[in-house]
Design a protein around this motif. Structure first.
Motif, PDB file in Angstrom:
ATOM      1  N   GLY A 109       0.810  -1.201   0.000  1.00  0.00           N
ATOM      2  CA  GLY A 109       0.000   0.000   0.000  1.00  0.00           C
ATOM      3  C   GLY A 109       0.852   1.264   0.000  1.00  0.00           C
ATOM      4  N   MET A 110       0.170   2.396   0.200  1.00  0.00           N
ATOM      5  CA  MET A 110       0.847   3.694   0.230  1.00  0.00           C
ATOM      6  C   MET A 110       0.294   4.529   1.381  1.00  0.00           C
ATOM      7  SD  MET A 110       3.273   4.314  -1.994  1.00  0.00           S
ATOM      8  CE  MET A 110       3.257   6.020  -2.518  1.00  0.00           C
ATOM      9  N   GLY A 111       1.163   5.390   1.887  1.00  0.00           N
ATOM     10  CA  GLY A 111       0.805   6.257   3.000  1.00  0.00           C
ATOM     11  C   GLY A 111       1.787   6.144   4.150  1.00  0.00           C
ATOM     12  N   HIS A 112       2.619   5.106   4.128  1.00  0.00           N
ATOM     13  CA  HIS A 112       3.505   4.857   5.262  1.00  0.00           C
ATOM     14  C   HIS A 112       4.709   5.787   5.314  1.00  0.00           C
ATOM     15  CE1 HIS A 112       4.304   2.226   1.892  1.00  0.00           C
ATOM     16  NE2 HIS A 112       5.475   1.865   2.329  1.00  0.00           N
ATOM     17  N   PHE A 113       5.208   6.228   4.157  1.00  0.00           N
ATOM     18  CA  PHE A 113       6.409   7.061   4.200  1.00  0.00           C
ATOM     19  C   PHE A 113       6.132   8.432   4.802  1.00  0.00           C
ATOM     20  CE2 PHE A 113       7.327   4.019   0.702  1.00  0.00           C
ATOM     21  CZ  PHE A 113       8.349   3.351   1.348  1.00  0.00           C
ATOM     22  N   ASP A 114       4.924   8.947   4.638  1.00  0.00           N
ATOM     23  CA  ASP A 114       4.559  10.202   5.304  1.00  0.00           C
ATOM     24  C   ASP A 114       4.642  10.053   6.815  1.00  0.00           C
ATOM     25  OD1 ASP A 114       4.100  11.394   2.866  1.00  0.00           O
ATOM     26  OD2 ASP A 114       1.937  11.065   2.900  1.00  0.00           O
ATOM     27  N   LYS A 115       4.247   8.889   7.312  1.00  0.00           N
ATOM     28  CA  LYS A 115       4.288   8.646   8.763  1.00  0.00           C
ATOM     29  C   LYS A 115       5.722   8.432   9.231  1.00  0.00           C
ATOM     30  CE  LYS A 115      -0.335   6.499   8.793  1.00  0.00           C
ATOM     31  NZ  LYS A 115      -0.573   6.427   7.336  1.00  0.00           N
ATOM     32  N   ILE A 116       6.511   7.691   8.470  1.00  0.00           N
ATOM     33  CA  ILE A 116       7.902   7.416   8.843  1.00  0.00           C
ATOM     34  C   ILE A 116       8.717   8.701   8.863  1.00  0.00           C
ATOM     35  CG2 ILE A 116      10.006   6.243   8.075  1.00  0.00           C
ATOM     36  CD1 ILE A 116       8.177   3.967   7.022  1.00  0.00           C
ATOM     37  N   GLU A 117       8.396   9.634   7.947  1.00  0.00           N
ATOM     38  CA  GLU A 117       9.143  10.887   7.839  1.00  0.00           C
ATOM     39  C   GLU A 117       9.002  11.757   9.086  1.00  0.00           C
ATOM     40  OE1 GLU A 117       9.578  14.678   4.753  1.00  0.00           O
ATOM     41  OE2 GLU A 117       8.205  13.027   4.275  1.00  0.00           O
ATOM     42  N   LYS A 118       8.009  11.500   9.906  1.00  0.00           N
ATOM     43  CA  LYS A 118       7.850  12.255  11.152  1.00  0.00           C
ATOM     44  C   LYS A 118       8.936  11.892  12.167  1.00  0.00           C
ATOM     45  CE  LYS A 118       2.807  12.595  10.672  1.00  0.00           C
ATOM     46  NZ  LYS A 118       1.491  12.182  11.253  1.00  0.00           N
ATOM     47  N   TYR A 119       9.580  10.741  11.978  1.00  0.00           N
ATOM     48  CA  TYR A 119      10.548  10.246  12.956  1.00  0.00           C
ATOM     49  C   TYR A 119      11.961  10.093  12.404  1.00  0.00           C
ATOM     50  CZ  TYR A 119       6.226   9.203  15.419  1.00  0.00           C
ATOM     51  OH  TYR A 119       4.998   9.321  16.022  1.00  0.00           O
ATOM     52  N   PHE A 120      12.105  10.116  11.091  1.00  0.00           N
ATOM     53  CA  PHE A 120      13.417   9.942  10.471  1.00  0.00           C
ATOM     54  C   PHE A 120      13.655  11.025   9.428  1.00  0.00           C
ATOM     55  CE2 PHE A 120      12.162   5.811  12.023  1.00  0.00           C
ATOM     56  CZ  PHE A 120      13.328   5.300  12.583  1.00  0.00           C
ATOM     57  N   ASP A 121      14.888  11.466   9.326  1.00  0.00           N
ATOM     58  CA  ASP A 121      15.263  12.445   8.316  1.00  0.00           C
ATOM     59  C   ASP A 121      14.962  11.896   6.929  1.00  0.00           C
ATOM     60  OD1 ASP A 121      17.225  13.737   6.348  1.00  0.00           O
ATOM     61  OD2 ASP A 121      17.547  14.960   8.140  1.00  0.00           O
ATOM     62  N   LYS A 122      14.441  12.744   6.053  1.00  0.00           N
ATOM     63  CA  LYS A 122      14.082  12.306   4.708  1.00  0.00           C
ATOM     64  C   LYS A 122      15.269  11.704   3.973  1.00  0.00           C
ATOM     65  CE  LYS A 122      11.642  13.851   0.552  1.00  0.00           C
ATOM     66  NZ  LYS A 122      10.875  14.950  -0.085  1.00  0.00           N
ATOM     67  N   ASP A 123      16.468  12.210   4.241  1.00  0.00           N
ATOM     68  CA  ASP A 123      17.667  11.690   3.587  1.00  0.00           C
ATOM     69  C   ASP A 123      18.088  10.332   4.130  1.00  0.00           C
ATOM     70  OD1 ASP A 123      17.844  13.925   1.969  1.00  0.00           O
ATOM     71  OD2 ASP A 123      19.231  14.981   3.307  1.00  0.00           O
ATOM     72  N   LYS A 124      17.430   9.880   5.205  1.00  0.00           N
ATOM     73  CA  LYS A 124      17.773   8.587   5.807  1.00  0.00           C
ATOM     74  C   LYS A 124      16.636   7.572   5.682  1.00  0.00           C
ATOM     75  CE  LYS A 124      21.219  10.165   9.178  1.00  0.00           C
ATOM     76  NZ  LYS A 124      21.361  11.550   8.777  1.00  0.00           N
ATOM     77  N   ILE A 125      15.697   7.832   4.777  1.00  0.00           N
ATOM     78  CA  ILE A 125      14.594   6.901   4.532  1.00  0.00           C
ATOM     79  C   ILE A 125      14.830   6.207   3.189  1.00  0.00           C
ATOM     80  CG2 ILE A 125      12.108   6.659   4.158  1.00  0.00           C
ATOM     81  CD1 ILE A 125      11.714   9.128   5.929  1.00  0.00           C
ATOM     82  N   VAL A 126      14.657   4.893   3.183  1.00  0.00           N
ATOM     83  CA  VAL A 126      14.804   4.100   1.966  1.00  0.00           C
ATOM     84  C   VAL A 126      13.476   3.394   1.708  1.00  0.00           C
ATOM     85  CG1 VAL A 126      16.145   2.335   0.761  1.00  0.00           C
ATOM     86  CG2 VAL A 126      17.230   3.739   2.540  1.00  0.00           C
ATOM     87  N   CYS A 127      12.952   3.584   0.501  1.00  0.00           N
ATOM     88  CA  CYS A 127      11.674   2.984   0.121  1.00  0.00           C
ATOM     89  C   CYS A 127      11.915   1.638  -0.549  1.00  0.00           C
ATOM     90  CB  CYS A 127      10.925   3.902  -0.842  1.00  0.00           C
ATOM     91  SG  CYS A 127      10.772   5.602  -0.265  1.00  0.00           S
ATOM     92  N   GLY A 128      10.975   0.725  -0.362  1.00  0.00           N
ATOM     93  CA  GLY A 128      11.119  -0.589  -0.978  1.00  0.00           C
ATOM     94  C   GLY A 128       9.799  -1.195  -1.391  1.00  0.00           C
ATOM     95  N   THR A 129       9.887  -2.171  -2.268  1.00  0.00           N
ATOM     96  CA  THR A 129       8.746  -3.022  -2.616  1.00  0.00           C
ATOM     97  C   THR A 129       9.241  -4.453  -2.628  1.00  0.00           C
ATOM     98  OG1 THR A 129       9.157  -2.914  -5.010  1.00  0.00           O
ATOM     99  CG2 THR A 129       7.715  -1.228  -4.065  1.00  0.00           C
ATOM    100  N   ALA A 130       8.356  -5.394  -2.365  1.00  0.00           N
ATOM    101  CA  ALA A 130       8.761  -6.794  -2.304  1.00  0.00           C
ATOM    102  C   ALA A 130       7.734  -7.682  -2.989  1.00  0.00           C
ATOM    103  CB  ALA A 130       8.928  -7.231  -0.849  1.00  0.00           C
ATOM    104  N   MET A 131       8.191  -8.446  -3.967  1.00  0.00           N
ATOM    105  CA  MET A 131       7.355  -9.476  -4.581  1.00  0.00           C
ATOM    106  C   MET A 131       7.681 -10.782  -3.883  1.00  0.00           C
ATOM    107  SD  MET A 131       5.466  -8.000  -6.849  1.00  0.00           S
ATOM    108  CE  MET A 131       4.907  -9.260  -7.979  1.00  0.00           C
TER     109      MET A 131
END
Length: 318
Positions: A109-131
């Protein structure tokens, strides 16, 4: 590097165990579901199977957030979308997040990175997808679906910059773990490619309570997939999002994956079958919202969202 897994569920266990066993790195698990953490402590680890075979106990370190004193280099986050906000609040209150840490997530899904960004610097967030198909049989018991070395995933920096040294180290550890990582150029294109895939397979299999292999046996299944993909692509293109695969490639991906994982019930069905809330609002609902925001109505996705919520409500009469 050292890793912390937030959410010892199906995918959290899979990433953590494979990193621990194949990459040889230190992994700690943070969990808030009491039956799960107490079962792991009782049996001395998590039971791991692959395709229902070779069930064996893997010792792991697992903690409630309030009891954790470690300092991972990277947090790997796998919670359900509906649970993530409260989870991050509790973890933050427990003092386990630090300014030098990175966060990686390949949630559905989508919406989680907005929540994660409240606690981690944007430059330290890595997005992923998994099949990667995984089933949590119950507390402390997980089943990896699919052949050994059959895992496939993508990752990309959230800041859309070139990967820094920590992101490169993360990539190498995921590769050593045999999780099949591929570095992508653009995180939103990458993530939406997976969202629109899940909006077909996860949702339709849940609505009709079937395995992926049973779904694809229906002759019109590719046509149903294409209808949903066409709306997804139309909405995304209006928003300036361009998927990593074409419409034809997405349809073929549904066909191929459904044959490869023919006995698998997608994660949305696993939630539904256990009486839990599904993530449909963060998958089909997210696509429909994106369309409305860009003057396009995804009529099929909106209908499907209502159908899933109707099915959820009808459980009370069974």
């Amino acid at each position: 590097m050292k890793y912390g897994i937030i959410g010892a569920g199906a995918m959290g266990y899979r990433y953590g165990v494979l990193l621990q066993e194949n990459a040889g790195v230190e992994v700690d698990f943070i969990e808030t579901w009491e039956p799960n953490i107490e079962k792991v402590k009782e049996q001395g680890g998590v039971y791991v199977s692959r395709d229902h075979e070779n069930k064996h106990l893997v010792p792991i370190n697992i903690f409630y957030p309030e009891d954790y004193k470690g300092h991972p280099d990277v947090w790997i986050i796998f919670k359900k979308q509906m649970q993530l906000e409260e989870e991050l609040k509790r973890d933050s209150a427990a003092g386990i997040f630090h300014d030098d840490q990175y966060a990686f997530s390949a949630m559905n899904g989508m919406g989680h990175f907005d929540k994660i960004e409240k606690y981690f610097d944007k430059d330290k967030i890595v997005c992923g997808t998994a099949m990667i198909a995984t089933v949590l049989n119950g507390p402390g018991d997980v089943d990896f679906m699919g052949p050994v070395n059959g895992e496939a995933m993508h990752l990309a920096p959230y800041n859309d910059k070139e990967p820094d040294e920590t992101v490169k180290d993360l990539f190498n550890d995921l590769k050593e773990a045999k999780l099949g990582p591929i570095m992508a150029d653009n995180w939103i294109n990458m993530c939406m490619t997976k969202v629109v895939f899940n909006a077909v397979v996860n949702t339709l299999c849940t609505m009709f309570e079937v395995q992926m292999g049973q779904f694809i046996q229906y002759p019109k299944a590719p046509e149903m997939a294409r209808q949903l993909f066409n709306e997804s692509f139309d909405a995304c293109e209006r928003a300036g999002i361009y998927m990593d695969e074409t419409r034809d490639e997405q349809v073929q991906s549904v066909i191929d994956t459904s044959h490869t994982l023919k006995y698998h019930y997608p994660s949305m069905y696993q939630d539904f079958s256990k009486g839990r809330e599904t993530e449909v609002d963060y998958i089909n609902g997210y696509i429909a919202k994106l369309g409305r925001e860009n003057d396009y109505v995804c009529r099929t996705h909106e209908f499907v969202v209502n159908q899933v919520h109707l099915v959820e409500q009808m459980r009370q009469f069974k």
